[in-house]
Design a protein around this motif. Structure first.
Motif, PDB file in Angstrom:
ATOM      1  N   GLU A 215       0.933  -1.158  -0.061  1.00  0.00           N
ATOM      2  CA  GLU A 215      -0.013   0.007  -0.116  1.00  0.00           C
ATOM      3  C   GLU A 215       0.961   1.158   0.001  1.00  0.00           C
ATOM      4  O   GLU A 215       0.576   2.197  -0.671  1.00  0.00           O
ATOM      5  N   GLY A 216       2.182   1.314   0.932  1.00  0.00           N
ATOM      6  CA  GLY A 216       2.942   2.290   0.792  1.00  0.00           C
ATOM      7  C   GLY A 216       3.542   2.619  -0.671  1.00  0.00           C
ATOM      8  O   GLY A 216       3.373   3.864  -1.235  1.00  0.00           O
ATOM      9  N   VAL A 217       4.091   1.752  -1.160  1.00  0.00           N
ATOM     10  CA  VAL A 217       4.470   1.819  -2.652  1.00  0.00           C
ATOM     11  C   VAL A 217       3.258   2.456  -3.545  1.00  0.00           C
ATOM     12  O   VAL A 217       3.543   2.989  -4.449  1.00  0.00           O
ATOM     13  N   SER A 218       2.146   1.562  -3.387  1.00  0.00           N
ATOM     14  CA  SER A 218       0.936   2.096  -4.212  1.00  0.00           C
ATOM     15  C   SER A 218       0.523   3.713  -4.133  1.00  0.00           C
ATOM     16  O   SER A 218       0.507   4.476  -5.001  1.00  0.00           O
ATOM     17  N   VAL A 219       0.710   4.279  -2.803  1.00  0.00           N
ATOM     18  CA  VAL A 219       0.556   5.624  -2.680  1.00  0.00           C
ATOM     19  C   VAL A 219       1.762   6.477  -3.324  1.00  0.00           C
ATOM     20  O   VAL A 219       1.180   7.375  -3.858  1.00  0.00           O
ATOM     21  N   LEU A 220       2.952   5.933  -3.199  1.00  0.00           N
ATOM     22  CA  LEU A 220       3.875   6.708  -3.770  1.00  0.00           C
ATOM     23  C   LEU A 220       3.840   6.690  -5.391  1.00  0.00           C
ATOM     24  O   LEU A 220       3.682   7.830  -6.044  1.00  0.00           O
ATOM     25  N   LEU A 221       3.234   5.734  -5.845  1.00  0.00           N
ATOM     26  CA  LEU A 221       3.174   5.487  -7.372  1.00  0.00           C
ATOM     27  C   LEU A 221       1.881   6.341  -7.745  1.00  0.00           C
ATOM     28  O   LEU A 221       1.987   7.171  -8.651  1.00  0.00           O
ATOM     29  N   ALA A 222       0.733   6.408  -6.964  1.00  0.00           N
ATOM     30  CA  ALA A 222      -0.172   7.159  -7.135  1.00  0.00           C
ATOM     31  C   ALA A 222       0.119   8.483  -7.034  1.00  0.00           C
ATOM     32  O   ALA A 222      -0.384   9.275  -7.886  1.00  0.00           O
ATOM     33  N   LEU A 223       0.649   8.992  -5.981  1.00  0.00           N
ATOM     34  CA  LEU A 223       1.229  10.432  -5.968  1.00  0.00           C
ATOM     35  C   LEU A 223       2.061  10.812  -7.195  1.00  0.00           C
ATOM     36  O   LEU A 223       2.030  12.127  -7.605  1.00  0.00           O
ATOM     37  N   GLY A 224       3.063   9.976  -7.429  1.00  0.00           N
ATOM     38  CA  GLY A 224       4.027  10.463  -8.528  1.00  0.00           C
ATOM     39  C   GLY A 224       3.175  10.476 -10.018  1.00  0.00           C
ATOM     40  O   GLY A 224       3.429  11.459 -10.668  1.00  0.00           O
ATOM     41  N   ILE A 225       2.336   9.372 -10.039  1.00  0.00           N
ATOM     42  CA  ILE A 225       1.281   9.547 -11.406  1.00  0.00           C
ATOM     43  C   ILE A 225       0.592  10.972 -11.284  1.00  0.00           C
ATOM     44  O   ILE A 225       0.610  11.460 -12.380  1.00  0.00           O
ATOM     45  N   THR A 226      -0.088  11.233 -10.219  1.00  0.00           N
ATOM     46  CA  THR A 226      -0.901  12.318 -10.217  1.00  0.00           C
ATOM     47  C   THR A 226      -0.123  13.688 -10.502  1.00  0.00           C
ATOM     48  O   THR A 226      -0.466  14.403 -11.134  1.00  0.00           O
ATOM     49  N   LEU A 227       1.158  13.723  -9.671  1.00  0.00           N
ATOM     50  CA  LEU A 227       1.938  14.597  -9.965  1.00  0.00           C
ATOM     51  C   LEU A 227       2.450  14.894 -11.443  1.00  0.00           C
ATOM     52  O   LEU A 227       2.577  16.124 -12.143  1.00  0.00           O
ATOM     53  N   ASN A 228       2.692  13.938 -11.963  1.00  0.00           N
ATOM     54  CA  ASN A 228       3.064  13.736 -13.627  1.00  0.00           C
ATOM     55  C   ASN A 228       1.995  14.656 -14.365  1.00  0.00           C
ATOM     56  O   ASN A 228       2.127  15.220 -15.165  1.00  0.00           O
ATOM     57  N   VAL A 229       0.746  14.012 -14.098  1.00  0.00           N
ATOM     58  CA  VAL A 229      -0.719  14.311 -14.815  1.00  0.00           C
ATOM     59  C   VAL A 229      -0.692  15.786 -14.499  1.00  0.00           C
ATOM     60  O   VAL A 229      -1.164  16.692 -15.339  1.00  0.00           O
TER      61      VAL A 229
END
Length: 774
Positions: free
Chosen positions: A62-76
């Protein structure tokens, strides 16, 4: 290479081009970032879809997923807000992307290391995580390599944690293999990313370089088109200005020449009458002033033609000797008034006829000799001609030497400039427009030659010019040897050395035995000791003049005295001045001595061609001219004054003629009766002269003499275009106003000679062969 590091490929571009390339790279990077986001989202979905990952480690997942989600969101967000953030700072935008990369790459890298640490190298989950990282690395190579810092950050965070654990964890063969594979993937990714980065910027730089070159070429093309368009507009304006100037000068010339025709024509008619000396002097003043005004007009027209490049030179055979002698004859009266000696010496190697433009050659010599006479108060003006060879080519060298006031050295450079004079002050003694020498220089250059001057103040000047020399292929000059002249002993008495040399040169060419002396006393001494068949005596000499020498000869030799031929440069009546000694006068030859006139006088003395004695006639009009060249003449002239002048001039030549006022009246007159010659004014009301000429040719036929009359155009237009227009309309000859008596006689002679030779001429019987007097 990074954007902030200024890739070397960009330095080939202009500053504006580098800025545009960076902006374009940002657009491309943002576009590729979408692909990276999609890959990251797919990896995130794959992680959650995998059932092999242990449940007890969901917290890590879940922690990795949150980082991935935040990174993807920031890229978007970075993709959507790129334009806004980019305008503020491109580095800020790249920083935002770097933070997003840190989150996504850091999460995946940690997940990779955790999976290996927890389950070993053979676990399916570890294998899947490594596959996901490999896909992420491949995506980074393709999409993130244009920015090396972000790319290196992405790859390092993805692979470095697992690589560290592989070396630091349990030492097994599988761990070592995994570490080597991971390290190889890391190095391969960095090297490949560097190459992709280099290729990206090289291609982008080439693209913008081509665009830059295309823009530059387009700018050059537009500039060239604008320059060409401007040049076309300027040329059109220049052509319009030149046309307007030519039309103005032509109209001005026409309007001035029309009344001048009346002035000069009437003065010629008055001078042909027996009038008191005071009246003749007044009329001569009017005539000389008219000639001066006509010279100014001609100079301005010639200068305009030269400036506009519309002056064409002729290439026809002509006699250089006749040309030089005609110039001296035209200026003889002016030189005589100032008691200046005019003479010419021509190299005997010069052909009788040379190829060139006699009109322009005469014009140059008239300018040079006229200036020499104007600026010489006493002494002589001498024209010399010879052939010079240099650079393997023959050149005709002409020089005009005078004993005048000379030219200061600091004024010589400006001498040939337009409207320039040595003395331009308001107190100057000599008039003129300052165009004569400028025109002479331009004409000489058009002939392929050069002109220069050497001068010393108070000593004199020598104007010199060289033009290409070409002898005519088949000379047609008259023979130079007179029958019965060979071996004759002739004494020349003249105080001027150059005049002596010129006369002796003529006599020597005729195989005469000649000698020259410079005074009456010396002449008497020579005559006492030697026999002479004739004596040529200059009328004006110091100490004892021609009249006194005649008295001495008569008193000493009586009936044994040789014939005396007088050389006179003044207007005095030689016969009256001789008085009782007039019986010794055999002939009079005007100075400067022309070859043909001297030849004619000697022929008269030794062969009796024209009788024992003769004197030059002062009559301007030859009243017997019509008997030698009988013509039925129709004059077409709408100006009453010019019509009167032309009628009077032709009547003085012995003609009776009809006169009409326009072209329609010309056609009516030709329908009523036949004429040999139509003197056709060009500008007339109702129907002008050119339209009338075309109608005559259309109705009567193209051949003068056999079908229609000879047509001579009369016009005050002196431009070449005027002459060409007349000839194109079909006229046979061309006369420019003001009408000169000699030119009129020459035109009548040309007409008569042509019509007399015309086959089946119905009027030939009315004519008698022309009597050509010597």
């Amino acid at each position: 290479m990074t954007l902030r590091e200024q890739p070397q490929s960009l330095f080939r571009l202009s500053p504006d081009g580098r800025t545009s390339a960076k902006n374009e790279a940002g657009k491309i990077y943002a576009s590729r970032l979408r692909s990276t986001v999609i890959v990251q989202a797919l990896i995130l979905a794959a992680i959650w879809a995998s059932t092999s990952y242990p449940v007890d480690h969901y917290t890590v997942l879940e922690g990795v997923s949150v980082l991935l989600a935040l990174g993807i969101t920031l890229n978007v967000l970075a993709i959507s807000a790129r334009q806004t953030i980019w305008k503020q700072s491109s580095n800020r935008w790249y920083g935002m992307v770097a933070v997003a990369t840190l989150m996504t790459a850091g999460g995946l890298g940690f997940l990779n290391a955790h999976a290996i640490a927890s389950y070993g190298f053979n676990n399916w989950t570890s294998t899947m995580v490594m596959i996901w990282n490999t896909v992420a690395v491949a995506s980074s190579i393709v999409n993130l390599a244009p920015n090396t810092r972000i790319f290196r950050l992405q790859v390092t965070l993805l692979l470095w944690p697992a690589l560290v654990y592989s070396f630091a964890g349990p030492s097994t063969a599988m761990a070592l293999h995994y570490a080597v594979a991971n390290f190889a993937l890391l190095m391969f990714s960095l090297l490949q990313g560097k190459q992709v980065n280099s290729d990206f910027w090289e291609q982008l730089a080439n693209r913008f370089l081509e665009e830059q070159r295309a823009k530059e070429m387009d700018t050059v093309r537009r500039t060239a088109e604008q320059a060409l368009s401007g040049a076309k507009r300027a040329r059109k304006k220049a052509e319009e200005a030149a046309k307007a100037r030519s039309e103005f000068l032509a109209n001005m010339s026409h309007e001035i020449r029309t009344p001048m025709n009346a002035v000069m024509g009437m003065t010629s008619l008055i001078l042909d009458q027996n009038l008191p000396a005071e009246t003749i002097d007044c009329v001569n003043t009017i005539r000389s002033s008219s000639d001066a005004l006509l010279t100014i007009i001609n100079d301005i027209l010639d200068f305009s033609k030269i400036e506009s490049g519309k002056l064409d030179l002729e290439e026809e055979p002509f006699s250089l000797r006749d040309c030089v002698e005609e110039v001296l004859e035209l200026l003889a009266n002016r030189a005589a008034e100032k008691k200046i000696e005019l003479a010419a010496t021509l190299d005997p190697d010069i052909a009788d006829r040379v190829i060139g433009d006699i009109t322009r050659t005469r014009q140059i010599l008239l300018n040079l000799v006229g200036n020499a006479v104007k600026f010489t108060a006493h002494g002589e003006v001498v024209v010399s001609a010879e052939i010079r060879t240099h650079d393997g080519k023959e050149h005709l060298y002409l020089a005009v030497r005078d004993t005048g006031i000379g030219i200061p050295q600091d004024k010589i450079d400006s001498l040939f400039q337009s409207f320039s004079q040595v003395d331009a002050s308001t107190t100057r003694r000599f008039g003129g427009t300052g165009l004569g020498l400028a025109i002479s220089k331009r004409l000489t250059e058009l002939m392929g030659g050069k002109i220069w001057v050497s001068s010393q103040p108070d000593i004199g000047s020598i104007f010199q010019l060289e033009i290409p020399y070409r002898a005519a292929g088949s000379p047609t000059a008259e023979p130079v040897v007179v029958k019965g002249l060979e071996g004759k002993r002739i004494l020349v008495v003249d105080d001027n050395e150059m005049a002596q040399q010129a006369i002796i040169a003529h006599l020597t060419s005729w195989n005469c035995v000649s000698r020259a002396v410079s005074s009456a006393q010396r002449a008497l001494h020579v005559m006492r000791n030697e026999h002479w068949d004739a004596v040529l005596i200059d009328w004006q000499m110091p100490e004892a003049d021609g009249a006194q020498l005649a008295q001495f000869v008569k008193r000493e030799f009586a009936s044994l005295a040789p014939p005396l031929i007088y050389l006179s440069s003044g207007s005095v009546s030689v016969k009256e001045a001789l008085g009782s000694s007039a019986s010794l006068m055999a002939a009079i030859v005007p100075k400067p001595v022309r070859r043909r006139q001297l030849q004619r006088a000697l022929d008269q003395v030794f062969n009796g061609v024209l009788g024992k004695q003769t004197a030059a006639s002062s009559k301007i009009f030859d009243s017997d001219f019509a008997q030698r060249a009988p013509l039925r003449i129709l004059l077409a002239e709408d100006n009453p004054v010019n019509q009167k002048v032309a009628v009077r001039m032709l009547e003085r030549l012995g003609y009776r003629l009809d006169a009409v006022g326009n072209g329609l009246e010309v056609l009516d007159a030709l329908r009523r009766q036949a004429y040999d010659l139509v003197l056709m004014d060009v500008q007339m009301p109702e129907m002008n002269g050119l339209d009338a000429t075309r109608s005559i040719i259309s109705n009567w036929g193209p051949n003068p003499g056999t079908e229609r009359p000879w047509i001579t155009a009369l016009t005050a237009g002196a431009m070449k275009e005027n002459r060409d227009e007349c000839l194109e309309a079909g006229v046979d000859d061309f006369l420019t106003k003001p009408i000169n008596v000699q030119e009129l006689e020459q035109a009548l002679t040309r007409c008569f000679d042509y019509l007399s030779a015309a086959p089946n001429n119905p009027y030939a019987a009315l004519r008698q062969p022309a009597i050509i007097e010597a």
